[in-house]
Motif scaffolding. Structure first.
Motif, PDB file in Angstrom:
ATOM      1  N   ILE A 259       1.154  12.013  13.886  1.00  0.00           N
ATOM      2  CA  ILE A 259      -0.277  12.291  13.798  1.00  0.00           C
ATOM      3  C   ILE A 259      -0.535  13.199  12.606  1.00  0.00           C
ATOM      4  CG2 ILE A 259      -0.752  12.025  16.258  1.00  0.00           C
ATOM      5  CD1 ILE A 259      -0.588  15.154  16.402  1.00  0.00           C
ATOM      6  N   ALA A 260      -1.787  13.140  12.113  1.00  0.00           N
ATOM      7  CA  ALA A 260      -2.191  14.002  11.006  1.00  0.00           C
ATOM      8  C   ALA A 260      -3.479  14.691  11.435  1.00  0.00           C
ATOM      9  CB  ALA A 260      -2.386  13.187   9.741  1.00  0.00           C
ATOM     10  N   PRO A 261      -3.375  15.787  12.148  1.00  0.00           N
ATOM     11  CA  PRO A 261      -4.554  16.396  12.792  1.00  0.00           C
ATOM     12  C   PRO A 261      -5.649  16.793  11.814  1.00  0.00           C
ATOM     13  CG  PRO A 261      -2.500  17.357  13.618  1.00  0.00           C
ATOM     14  CD  PRO A 261      -2.140  16.515  12.449  1.00  0.00           C
ATOM     15  N   TRP A 262      -5.265  17.160  10.605  1.00  0.00           N
ATOM     16  CA  TRP A 262      -6.285  17.661   9.665  1.00  0.00           C
ATOM     17  C   TRP A 262      -6.576  16.691   8.516  1.00  0.00           C
ATOM     18  CZ3 TRP A 262      -1.942  20.298  11.337  1.00  0.00           C
ATOM     19  CH2 TRP A 262      -2.174  21.221  12.356  1.00  0.00           C
ATOM     20  N   GLY A 263      -6.303  15.456   8.773  1.00  0.00           N
ATOM     21  CA  GLY A 263      -6.578  14.457   7.743  1.00  0.00           C
ATOM     22  C   GLY A 263      -5.697  14.636   6.520  1.00  0.00           C
ATOM     23  N   SER A 264      -6.205  14.186   5.394  1.00  0.00           N
ATOM     24  CA  SER A 264      -5.403  14.296   4.184  1.00  0.00           C
ATOM     25  C   SER A 264      -6.231  14.876   3.044  1.00  0.00           C
ATOM     26  CB  SER A 264      -4.849  12.929   3.796  1.00  0.00           C
ATOM     27  OG  SER A 264      -5.892  12.012   3.602  1.00  0.00           O
ATOM     28  N   VAL A 265      -5.549  15.423   2.070  1.00  0.00           N
ATOM     29  CA  VAL A 265      -6.188  16.065   0.924  1.00  0.00           C
ATOM     30  C   VAL A 265      -5.776  15.339  -0.349  1.00  0.00           C
ATOM     31  CG1 VAL A 265      -6.611  18.270  -0.196  1.00  0.00           C
ATOM     32  CG2 VAL A 265      -5.694  18.200   2.139  1.00  0.00           C
ATOM     33  N   GLU A 266      -6.763  15.038  -1.156  1.00  0.00           N
ATOM     34  CA  GLU A 266      -6.424  14.388  -2.420  1.00  0.00           C
ATOM     35  C   GLU A 266      -5.952  15.453  -3.414  1.00  0.00           C
ATOM     36  OE1 GLU A 266      -9.112  11.440  -3.823  1.00  0.00           O
ATOM     37  OE2 GLU A 266      -8.577  11.739  -5.930  1.00  0.00           O
ATOM     38  N   THR A 267      -4.861  15.167  -4.071  1.00  0.00           N
ATOM     39  CA  THR A 267      -4.332  16.108  -5.067  1.00  0.00           C
ATOM     40  C   THR A 267      -4.636  15.580  -6.466  1.00  0.00           C
ATOM     41  OG1 THR A 267      -2.182  15.080  -5.413  1.00  0.00           O
ATOM     42  CG2 THR A 267      -2.422  16.497  -3.474  1.00  0.00           C
ATOM     43  N   SER A 268      -4.219  16.344  -7.428  1.00  0.00           N
ATOM     44  CA  SER A 268      -4.405  15.885  -8.805  1.00  0.00           C
ATOM     45  C   SER A 268      -3.317  14.874  -9.191  1.00  0.00           C
ATOM     46  CB  SER A 268      -4.385  17.071  -9.766  1.00  0.00           C
ATOM     47  OG  SER A 268      -3.148  17.751  -9.648  1.00  0.00           O
ATOM     48  N   GLY A 269      -2.341  14.712  -8.313  1.00  0.00           N
ATOM     49  CA  GLY A 269      -1.275  13.763  -8.597  1.00  0.00           C
ATOM     50  C   GLY A 269      -1.731  12.328  -8.391  1.00  0.00           C
ATOM     51  N   ARG A 270      -1.002  11.431  -8.997  1.00  0.00           N
ATOM     52  CA  ARG A 270      -1.307  10.007  -8.865  1.00  0.00           C
ATOM     53  C   ARG A 270      -0.013   9.249  -8.666  1.00  0.00           C
ATOM     54  NH1 ARG A 270      -5.479  11.967  -8.453  1.00  0.00           N
ATOM     55  NH2 ARG A 270      -7.472  11.556  -9.496  1.00  0.00           N
ATOM     56  N   LEU A 271      -0.117   8.164  -7.894  1.00  0.00           N
ATOM     57  CA  LEU A 271       1.022   7.245  -7.843  1.00  0.00           C
ATOM     58  C   LEU A 271       0.926   6.377  -9.090  1.00  0.00           C
ATOM     59  CD1 LEU A 271       3.481   6.132  -6.396  1.00  0.00           C
ATOM     60  CD2 LEU A 271       1.981   4.471  -5.271  1.00  0.00           C
ATOM     61  N   CYS A 272       1.974   6.394  -9.896  1.00  0.00           N
ATOM     62  CA  CYS A 272       1.922   5.728 -11.193  1.00  0.00           C
ATOM     63  C   CYS A 272       3.000   4.671 -11.309  1.00  0.00           C
ATOM     64  CB  CYS A 272       2.136   6.742 -12.325  1.00  0.00           C
ATOM     65  SG  CYS A 272       0.851   7.985 -12.410  1.00  0.00           S
ATOM     66  N   LEU A 273       2.672   3.644 -12.046  1.00  0.00           N
ATOM     67  CA  LEU A 273       3.686   2.670 -12.434  1.00  0.00           C
ATOM     68  C   LEU A 273       3.944   2.871 -13.916  1.00  0.00           C
ATOM     69  CD1 LEU A 273       5.418   0.229 -11.593  1.00  0.00           C
ATOM     70  CD2 LEU A 273       3.572  -1.234 -12.424  1.00  0.00           C
ATOM     71  N   LEU A 274       5.212   3.089 -14.257  1.00  0.00           N
ATOM     72  CA  LEU A 274       5.569   3.282 -15.662  1.00  0.00           C
ATOM     73  C   LEU A 274       6.128   1.977 -16.213  1.00  0.00           C
ATOM     74  CD1 LEU A 274       5.202   6.195 -14.862  1.00  0.00           C
ATOM     75  CD2 LEU A 274       7.253   6.759 -16.164  1.00  0.00           C
ATOM     76  N   LEU A 275       5.402   1.412 -17.141  1.00  0.00           N
ATOM     77  CA  LEU A 275       5.879   0.192 -17.804  1.00  0.00           C
ATOM     78  C   LEU A 275       6.162   0.530 -19.252  1.00  0.00           C
ATOM     79  CD1 LEU A 275       3.422  -2.527 -16.460  1.00  0.00           C
ATOM     80  CD2 LEU A 275       5.869  -2.368 -16.031  1.00  0.00           C
ATOM     81  N   PRO A 276       7.429   0.650 -19.623  1.00  0.00           N
ATOM     82  CA  PRO A 276       7.731   0.981 -21.018  1.00  0.00           C
ATOM     83  C   PRO A 276       7.107  -0.053 -21.942  1.00  0.00           C
ATOM     84  CG  PRO A 276       9.711   1.064 -19.680  1.00  0.00           C
ATOM     85  CD  PRO A 276       8.637   0.475 -18.829  1.00  0.00           C
ATOM     86  N   HIS A 277       6.805   0.378 -23.129  1.00  0.00           N
ATOM     87  CA  HIS A 277       6.095  -0.468 -24.090  1.00  0.00           C
ATOM     88  C   HIS A 277       6.739  -1.829 -24.276  1.00  0.00           C
ATOM     89  CE1 HIS A 277       9.295   0.353 -26.938  1.00  0.00           C
ATOM     90  NE2 HIS A 277       9.229   1.625 -26.561  1.00  0.00           N
ATOM     91  N   TYR A 278       8.060  -1.876 -24.112  1.00  0.00           N
ATOM     92  CA  TYR A 278       8.776  -3.089 -24.480  1.00  0.00           C
ATOM     93  C   TYR A 278       8.801  -4.111 -23.360  1.00  0.00           C
ATOM     94  CZ  TYR A 278      12.074  -0.066 -22.116  1.00  0.00           C
ATOM     95  OH  TYR A 278      12.648   0.786 -21.243  1.00  0.00           O
ATOM     96  N   VAL A 279       8.342  -3.735 -22.183  1.00  0.00           N
ATOM     97  CA  VAL A 279       8.593  -4.571 -21.022  1.00  0.00           C
ATOM     98  C   VAL A 279       7.784  -5.869 -21.083  1.00  0.00           C
ATOM     99  CG1 VAL A 279       7.062  -4.298 -19.046  1.00  0.00           C
ATOM    100  CG2 VAL A 279       9.498  -3.812 -18.817  1.00  0.00           C
ATOM    101  N   SER A 280       8.391  -6.907 -20.573  1.00  0.00           N
ATOM    102  CA  SER A 280       7.748  -8.228 -20.534  1.00  0.00           C
ATOM    103  C   SER A 280       6.396  -8.111 -19.847  1.00  0.00           C
ATOM    104  CB  SER A 280       8.637  -9.190 -19.765  1.00  0.00           C
ATOM    105  OG  SER A 280       7.908  -9.937 -18.833  1.00  0.00           O
ATOM    106  N   HIS A 281       5.368  -8.492 -20.559  1.00  0.00           N
ATOM    107  CA  HIS A 281       4.020  -8.298 -20.048  1.00  0.00           C
ATOM    108  C   HIS A 281       3.770  -9.036 -18.744  1.00  0.00           C
ATOM    109  CE1 HIS A 281       1.611  -5.681 -22.354  1.00  0.00           C
ATOM    110  NE2 HIS A 281       2.089  -6.157 -23.497  1.00  0.00           N
TER     111      HIS A 281
END
Lengths: 297, 297
Positions: A259-281
Motif C-alpha cells: 500500500i502507499a498511504p500517502w500517494g506519490s510525489v513527482e520528483t524532478s527526475g525522469r525515466l529516460c531512454l538513452l539512445l546513443p547517436h549512432y544507434v539504428s533509428h
DNA sequence: ATAAAGTGTGACTCCAGCTCACATGTTTGT
DNA sequence: ACAAACATGTGAGCTGGAGTCACACTTTAT
C-alpha cells in the motif's frame, strides 16, 4: 609500417574498374562520373610509376602490373565488403541490447517482456543489468533505460519517457498505523533505505512538510540495503516502510501486496531512454514508442 | 554488389585505431590530428548503428562488434598494404621496359647496350621491338624511343633527343657512279624504298632540287621492303641506294661499309623519348640524359 | 593538489575530388 | 563511306567532406 599507400578512393576506383573491365561501368557502380574514375586511375599510375591499364580498342585492358595489383586488391576489397556487410547485418538483425537497472528490470520490465515480444516481434531485445556499468558511455548496449534528471549530457540522445513519482510503501497489514491525512504517522515504522539513493527520503519528507531531523532518526532506525530491489523486498517482508519509484511497485499496489498511504510525489527526475547517436533509428524509435505507450496508458 | 560500404577513410582510421589501441596513436600514424580520427570513428558508429569502441579508463577498448569488424578489416588492410608494396617494389626495382622500332634497336641501340649497362648499372633496361604496337598509348612499356615530329600529343611526355638527318647510302664499290656535286647521279642506281616511309625519297629529292617525276620512276625501279631494317641490308648487299636516318647507318659509314655521297639532310622529324606522365622520374631521366650524351657527343 | 595523457566536439577553413563540357579515338550499322 | 553510338582523357571551376584548432572533460600519475 609501410606508409606509402595510394589514396584508398583511388584503389577502390581501380578495383571496380579492373573487376568490371570498364571505366564507365565502374563510375556507374561508384555513382560518380567516368571522369572522376579516370582521374583516380591516373593518380594510381603516378603513384606506382607504372601504367595499370592500356587502351584496347575503345575500352581498356589491364597491363601485367595491373593484373598483379588486381589479385591482391580484389581480394582485399571482397574481404572488406564481406566484413562490413556481416557487421551491418548482425547490427540490424542481431539482438538489440537494452541495459537497465536491475530493480527496474526485475520489478517492471520482466513482467512486461512477453507483451513486448508479442507487439514488437522483430526487435529481439536482450536485456541486461547495468548496475555494474552505470555510465552508458562505458557500456556496449544499444540503449539504456534509467532514472536521471536534467541537465543531460549533450552527446547522449536522451528521451524523457515519464516523470518519476516516488512513494512510500508498506505491507497492507500495517495499514492501521498510518493516517493518510498525517504523513508523520510514517514514523511509527522504521524507514528502509538504500545508499544508492540517499536523497530519496529527504525529498519525500520535504514534499510532506516533515521535520528533517526526526526523519534522519527514523532512517537511522531502518535497515539499509545495497540495492533498491532488496529494499522493496524488505517492505514486502514487513520490515518497515520503503521508498521507491512508483513504477517499481505499480504491480504490487494494484494487486494489494503493498500500500502507499500517502500517494506519490513527482520528483524532478525522469525515466529516460538513452539512445546513443549512432544507434539504428528504426529499432530505437520503435522501442521508445512502445515504452511511451506502456508508461502513459 | 552490396553498395553500403562506409567511407574507406573511416575504415582506415578504424583499422589503425583498433590495431594500435589508441585514437592518438592512430592519428600519429595517419598524420592527422586525433580529432580527425575521432570523427571518422563516430561516422563508422553511425554507419553500422552500433558502437565499435567504448571508453575504458582514459583510453578506449573495442566492443564485441568492434572486434568482429577488426578481424576482417585488419586482414583486408594487410592485404592491401602488401599488394601495394609489392607492386611499388617491382615497379621501382623490376626491369625498365624501353620500346623502340626494330631498325633503331638493331642498328644503333644493341651495339651500345653494353656501354649503357656499364654506365647505368641499376637501370635494368629491357628493350623491346615496338613495331607491332606503334602507338605508345597501347603499349605497356615504361618508355618509347621513336622518330616523330611536332606537334606531339599533349598527354605524352615527349623529350626531343636529336634532329633526324636522313641520307642516301650505298655500297662503296658503287662510289664512282656518284658525283657528290651532282645529286642527279643518284639515278644511275635503283632507289630502294619502304612503304612505312613513303615520304622519305620525295623529301630528299626536294632538298636537292631534283625532279619529282624522275624520282618516282627511279623509286619504282627499286626494290621495296617491308621494313627499314631490310632496306639498309639491301644497300649493304649492293642492290641500290637506300634512304635512312643517319643514326642507323652511322656505324657503317664510320667503318666504310657504306658511303653517303651527298651528305645528310636535316628533316623536321626528331628522335624522341616518350616518357608517360606516370613513369618513375629517376630512371626515366637517367635514361634521357644518357641518350642525350650518346647522341650529341 | 596538480600535472599529464587521452578522447570528444563546436566552429571554421581549405583543397581533394567531383561535375561539366568538350576533344579524341574506336566500333558498328546502314 | 559515312554517321551514330560508345568509350576514355582532360581543362576549368566549384563544393562539401575532412581536417585543424581550441577547449572541455575524464582518468591516471606524482
Amino acid at each position: 609500417m609501410s606508409q606509402d599507400m595510394p589514396p584508398l578512393s583511388a584503389l577502390r576506383a581501380f578495383e571496380a574498374t579492373a573487376r568490371l573491365g570498364s571505366v564507365t561501368a565502374a563510375a556507374g557502380e561508384l555513382h560518380v562520373t567516368h571522369g572522376a574514375v579516370s582521374r583516380q586511375l591516373r593518380s594510381l599510375d603516378e603513384h606506382f610509376g607504372t601504367p595499370l591499364f592500356t587502351k584496347a580498342g575503345r575500352g581498356i585492358r589491364l597491363t601485367h602490373q595491373g593484373e598483379q595489383l588486381q589479385r591482391g586488391v580484389g581480394d582485399a576489397f571482397s574481404r572488406l565488403r564481406e566484413s562490413c556487410a556481416e557487421l551491418k547485418r548482425s547490427s540490424e538483425e542481431g539482438p538489440f541490447v537494452l541495459n537497465c537497472p536491475g530493480s527496474l528490470l526485475a520489478r517492471w520490465f520482466i513482467p512486461r517482456l512477453e507483451r513486448l515480444h508479442r507487439e514488437l516481434p522483430d526487435i529481439r531485445l536482450q536485456v541486461g543489468d547495468s548496475d555494474s556499468e552505470l555510465d552508458p558511455r562505458h557500456s556496449e548496449a544499444g540503449a539504456t533505460l534509467l532514472f536521471s534528471e536534467p541537465p543531460y549530457p549533450a552527446e547522449l540522445g536522451v528521451i524523457e519517457l515519464a516523470p518519476e513519482n516516488i512513494c512510500a510503501v508498506a505491507r497492507p497489514d500495517q495499514a492501521e498505523r498510518f493516517d493518510s491525512q498525517d504523513p508523520a504517522t510514517i514514523f511509527t515504522r522504521p524507514l528502509l533505505h538504500t545508499r544508492s539513493r540517499p536523497q530519496a527520503w529527504p525529498q519525500w519528507a520535504q514534499a510532506h512538510g516533515l521535520d528533517e531531523a526526526r526523519l534522519a532518526q527514523a532512517v537511522e532506525a531502518g535497515q539499509g540495503f545495497d540495492h533498491l530491489y532488496y529494499l522493496i523486498e524488505g517492505a514486502l517482508a514487513g520490515l518497515g516502510v520503503a521508498i521507491a519509484p512508483r513504477l517499481l511497485v505499480k504491480d504490487d499496489l494494484a494487486s494489494g501486496r503493498l500500500i502507499a498511504p500517502w500517494g506519490s510525489v513527482e520528483t524532478s527526475g525522469r525515466l529516460c531512454l538513452l539512445l546513443p547517436h549512432y544507434v539504428s533509428h528504426r529499432r530505437g524509435e520503435q522501442l521508445a514508442a512502445w515504452l511511451q505507450r506502456e508508461l502513459n496508458p
